[in-house]
Write a protein that holds these residues in place. Sequence first.
Motif, short mmCIF file in Angstrom:
data_model
loop_
_atom_site.label_atom_id
_atom_site.label_comp_id
_atom_site.label_asym_id
_atom_site.label_seq_id
_atom_site.Cartn_x
_atom_site.Cartn_y
_atom_site.Cartn_z
N ILE A 1 6.11 6.87 8.34
CA ILE A 1 7.28 7.32 7.58
C ILE A 1 8.14 6.13 7.18
N ALA A 2 8.37 5.20 8.11
CA ALA A 2 9.19 4.01 7.81
C ALA A 2 8.56 3.21 6.68
N MET A 3 7.25 3.02 6.73
CA MET A 3 6.57 2.26 5.67
C MET A 3 6.67 2.98 4.33
N GLN A 4 6.54 4.29 4.33
CA GLN A 4 6.67 5.04 3.08
C GLN A 4 8.08 4.88 2.52
N MET A 5 9.08 4.94 3.38
CA MET A 5 10.46 4.76 2.92
C MET A 5 10.65 3.39 2.30
N ILE A 6 10.09 2.35 2.94
CA ILE A 6 10.19 0.99 2.41
C ILE A 6 9.48 0.90 1.06
N GLU A 7 8.29 1.48 0.97
CA GLU A 7 7.54 1.47 -0.30
C GLU A 7 8.30 2.20 -1.40
N GLN A 8 9.15 3.15 -1.02
CA GLN A 8 9.96 3.89 -1.98
C GLN A 8 11.34 3.25 -2.15
N SER A 9 11.45 1.99 -1.77
CA SER A 9 12.63 1.15 -1.98
C SER A 9 13.79 1.42 -1.03
N PHE A 10 13.57 2.13 0.07
CA PHE A 10 14.64 2.30 1.05
C PHE A 10 14.84 0.97 1.75
N ARG A 11 16.12 0.59 1.93
CA ARG A 11 16.43 -0.67 2.62
C ARG A 11 17.10 -0.36 3.95
N PHE A 12 16.49 -0.87 5.01
CA PHE A 12 17.09 -0.75 6.33
C PHE A 12 18.04 -1.93 6.48
N THR A 13 19.33 -1.66 6.38
CA THR A 13 20.30 -2.75 6.38
C THR A 13 21.03 -2.91 7.71
#
Length: 146
Positions: A86-98
């Motif tokens: 899920i985390a990788m999918q979010m990153i691939e969809q441009s989500f930024r963990f800031t």
Amino acid sequence: QAGAPTFAFVTWSDADIMGALHSQLTRLGLERPAHYDKWINLKALFKQHYKREPHGGLQKVVESCGLTFDGRAHSGLVDSQNTAKIAMQMIEQSFRFTRTTRGFGPDGYAWGAKRPAPESAAGGEEREREEGRDGSGAKSKSKRML
């Protein structure tokens, strides 16, 4: 901040680090390593990214994202791998963990966690006496009155 970890653990709730790990370290009399002071609760960020609540257990959520849940649910390694999907999918969809979403404060309690009510010395003594305990945890032979 100098010496601070440049990574964060990602979990699918606060239970593993805030609950299980914290309890076990306390029981063993060990200090919590600094890299466990802050973490990312992916479940808390799921709604922000996907614009919906994460209904059901981790397996249902993984599958609701169009991903395949691999392994047996509630196995630590399996749940970690599926949370990472899920985390990788979010990153691939441009989500930024800031930033991290949870952590322990200087008092040892997690941010936003309920703290146990402070006991007064008299209140603790009174309860021990009411429970018939002598202060050492052993049952006393006679119940004492205050």
